[in-house]
Design a protein around this motif. Sequence first.
Motif, short mmCIF file in Angstrom:
data_model
loop_
_atom_site.label_atom_id
_atom_site.label_comp_id
_atom_site.label_asym_id
_atom_site.label_seq_id
_atom_site.Cartn_x
_atom_site.Cartn_y
_atom_site.Cartn_z
N MET A 213 -42.18 17.01 -55.11
CA MET A 213 -42.90 17.11 -53.79
C MET A 213 -44.25 17.74 -54.20
SD MET A 213 -41.11 15.12 -52.13
CE MET A 213 -41.54 15.15 -50.44
N LYS A 214 -45.12 17.22 -54.84
CA LYS A 214 -46.36 17.87 -55.20
C LYS A 214 -47.22 16.66 -55.30
CE LYS A 214 -44.85 22.08 -56.65
NZ LYS A 214 -45.41 23.31 -56.13
N VAL A 215 -48.62 17.14 -55.12
CA VAL A 215 -49.70 15.98 -55.24
C VAL A 215 -50.72 16.73 -56.09
CG1 VAL A 215 -50.86 16.69 -53.05
CG2 VAL A 215 -51.23 14.30 -54.05
N TYR A 216 -51.47 16.00 -56.96
CA TYR A 216 -52.66 16.62 -57.73
C TYR A 216 -53.38 15.50 -57.54
CZ TYR A 216 -48.58 19.10 -59.78
OH TYR A 216 -47.64 20.04 -59.94
N SER A 217 -54.83 15.88 -57.25
CA SER A 217 -55.76 14.79 -56.78
C SER A 217 -57.30 15.25 -57.65
CB SER A 217 -55.96 14.87 -55.20
OG SER A 217 -55.00 14.66 -54.49
N THR A 218 -58.00 14.47 -57.76
CA THR A 218 -59.44 14.40 -58.23
C THR A 218 -60.03 13.53 -57.45
OG1 THR A 218 -58.71 14.74 -60.55
CG2 THR A 218 -60.88 14.28 -60.17
#
Length: 122
Positions: free
Chosen positions: A99-104
């Motif tokens: 339940m994690k999000v990593y965004s650029t």
Amino acid sequence: MKHIRLFVIGLLLASSPLYVQASEAYMGQFLYQYEGGNVYRVTVNDAKSMAWTCIAGSEKGAHGMETPERIKVDENIYFATWREKTGINVTQVIDLKNMKVYSTIIDGKERYVLSGKIVREK
């Protein structure tokens, strides 16, 4: 030359057996709660589109309807990328296992790297 390289990468991804549309595990309504305070409601109703609305933070009220390219990386882990109408490029790793999000986010010459928690609403 850059456009040709991106086109070739797109073709390779599209023909790869790893390339899939969103699966049922990725469908639904989620809150992406980023460090720093921005919270986005993300709704994925089908394999071709997604809607988002910023409900808290510095971008509150911003919203969009996107047509992302999605790749299943592993069970319940996805890579998504799209270009918004404003010209902003977004890439994300959506980790529904943890339940994690990593965004650029790339906006012109500016690049922002963000991470946050995901909460499934529906």
